[in-house]
Write an enzyme that holds these catalytic residues in place. Structure first.
Site, short mmCIF file in Angstrom:
data_model
loop_
_atom_site.label_atom_id
_atom_site.label_comp_id
_atom_site.label_asym_id
_atom_site.label_seq_id
_atom_site.Cartn_x
_atom_site.Cartn_y
_atom_site.Cartn_z
N HIS A 131 -30.83 -15.57 9.74
CA HIS A 131 -31.95 -14.98 10.49
C HIS A 131 -31.33 -14.46 11.78
O HIS A 131 -31.01 -15.24 12.68
CB HIS A 131 -33.05 -16.00 10.77
CG HIS A 131 -34.23 -15.40 11.48
ND1 HIS A 131 -35.45 -15.21 10.88
CD2 HIS A 131 -34.35 -14.87 12.72
CE1 HIS A 131 -36.28 -14.61 11.74
NE2 HIS A 131 -35.63 -14.41 12.87
N LYS A 185 -29.17 -21.46 4.89
CA LYS A 185 -29.89 -20.56 5.79
C LYS A 185 -29.70 -20.97 7.24
O LYS A 185 -29.94 -22.12 7.61
CB LYS A 185 -31.38 -20.60 5.43
CG LYS A 185 -32.27 -19.71 6.27
CD LYS A 185 -32.01 -18.23 6.00
CE LYS A 185 -32.69 -17.33 7.03
NZ LYS A 185 -33.95 -16.83 6.59
N HIS A 220 -40.75 -16.93 0.93
CA HIS A 220 -41.37 -18.19 1.37
C HIS A 220 -42.54 -18.48 0.44
O HIS A 220 -43.42 -17.63 0.27
CB HIS A 220 -41.92 -18.05 2.79
CG HIS A 220 -40.86 -17.66 3.78
ND1 HIS A 220 -40.12 -18.58 4.48
CD2 HIS A 220 -40.41 -16.44 4.18
CE1 HIS A 220 -39.26 -17.94 5.28
NE2 HIS A 220 -39.41 -16.65 5.11
N HIS A 280 -33.45 -9.76 6.07
CA HIS A 280 -34.55 -8.91 6.55
C HIS A 280 -34.19 -8.10 7.79
O HIS A 280 -34.78 -8.29 8.86
CB HIS A 280 -35.83 -9.73 6.77
CG HIS A 280 -35.69 -11.03 7.52
ND1 HIS A 280 -35.00 -11.14 8.70
CD2 HIS A 280 -36.16 -12.27 7.24
CE1 HIS A 280 -35.06 -12.39 9.11
NE2 HIS A 280 -35.74 -13.09 8.23
#
Ligand code: NCD
Ligand code: ZN
Length: 350
Positions: free
Chosen positions: A143, A106, A21, A181
């Site tokens: 995510h 995303k 980011h 992540h």
């Protein structure tokens, strides 16, 4: 290399950051040079306000990032761009994106994290777009947290695998997926054993810290990110994955800058800033696992191999040297506190 590889200095192929980011506007001038000093390329997350939902917006954003890098003397730094999946992203935007060199799309489940309000409310609404992604080879970057408020915050990643990711991948078996992540043993096990094109990025902070870091000596907001730090058994599973040599795991810092006053707040923002010392923090984590010899593949090979991009050709050198990153950086008209600011690190990029 010997098992206890403990050099004073070593070089690796210049790495890439597969999850970053950088925000926008004046903030770019603080954070982009930090990344561009270490990495050849970085995959730029699209969760701006408003989000980056078209190819044209992504290309304009890329130009602003590129200009901030060039202004700091890093004109070869390459921002790799992503689009933000919404309930309404048209399938034909995927074709435009592919032709323009956009690298991924995303998925933020609505409400999962910072600037995810425009995210997906129901995966079914995205199926025509996912179909186009599967057909054109456009990766879906996930995510991976379930968002229902009745699910314990620490269980959201594991629940997401069973309730969202497995059904999604059953419906789109040829879709390339990056589980972003990852923070749990369950995610490591899923990515290791799943069929098809799947990989995961791992941050430096999830390799270095467990959830105690958020609460040691008082509440410490600069260790708060999403997905949140987990128990020690999960940290150990992530270290084993990152250092184990599997091409399915690669570096993604999730460096996520927020102004100091928004972190040190009654309802502080999620995100750890690590770009100022990213490769040094990873080197510390790999050295603690006696696996420095595994850093290069994780940081520089597995990512481009998965995305189908060429590996970098240049090198960086890390030196064993004690140094202390600053406690704070200027950040637009405010300040930014980096992780490990004011603490001694034992590796430094030459
Ligand atoms: C990220 C941010 O601030 O944009 N925050 C975070 O805690 N990682 C968003 C995200 O990647 O979840
Ligand atoms: Zn992120």
């Amino acid at each position: 290399m010997p098992a206890h590889y403990a050099p004073q200095t070593f070089s690796i192929t210049r790495p890439d950051d597969w999850h970053l980011h950088v925000r926008d506007g004046a903030a770019l001038h603080t954070v982009v040079p930090h990344t561009a000093a270490q990495f050849a390329r970085a995959l730029i997350m699209p969760n701006l306000k408003p989000p980056v939902t078209s190819t044209a917006q992504a290309l304009a954003y890329r130009d602003r990032i590129h200009a901030a890098a060039a202004a700091a003397g890093h004109s070869t730094f390459e921002p790799l761009m992503t689009l933000y999946l919404t309930d309404h992203l048209p399938a034909d935007e995927i074709l435009r994106a592919k032709e323009a060199g956009i690298v991924g799309v995303k998925l933020y489940p609505a409400g999962a994290t910072t600037n995810s309000d425009a995210g997906v409310t129901d995966m079914r609404k995205t199926y025509a777009t996912l179909e186009a992604m599967q057909r054109t080879g456009m990766p879906l970057l996930v995510h991976g947290e379930a968002t229902s408020p009745d699910i314990d915050l620490f269980d959201r990643e594991a629940v997401f695998i069973d309730t969202q990711l497995i059904p999604l991948r059953r419906d789109f078996p040829a879709l390339k997926v990056v589980f972003e992540h990852i923070t749990t043993r369950e995610a490591v096990q899923y990515v290791q054993s799943a069929q098809g094109a799947i990989a995961a990025s791992i941050t430096a902070h999830h390799l270095l810290y467990n959830r105690n870091a958020i609460f040691t000596g008082g509440i410490r907001p600069h260790y708060y990110c999403l997905p949140v730090l987990k128990r020690e058994i999960h940290r150990q599973a992530l270290v084993d994955a990152a250092t184990g040599g599997s091409p399915r795991f690669f570096l993604g810092t999730d460096s996520a800058p927020h102004a100091t006053q928004l972190k040190e707040h009654a309802s502080g923002c999620a995100g750890c800033y690590t770009a100022h010392a990213a490769i040094e923090l990873y080197a510390s984590a790999f050295e603690a696992a006696q696996a420095l010899d595994k850093l290069e593949a994780f940081a520089s090979f597995h990512g481009p191999d998965f995305y189908g991009l060429p590996r970098n050709t240049g090198q960086i050198t890390l030196r064993r040297e004690s140094w202390t990153p600053p406690q704070s950086y200027p950040f637009a008209d405010t300040t930014l506190k980096p992780l490990a600011g004011g603490e001694v690190l034992h590796w430094r990029m030459a």
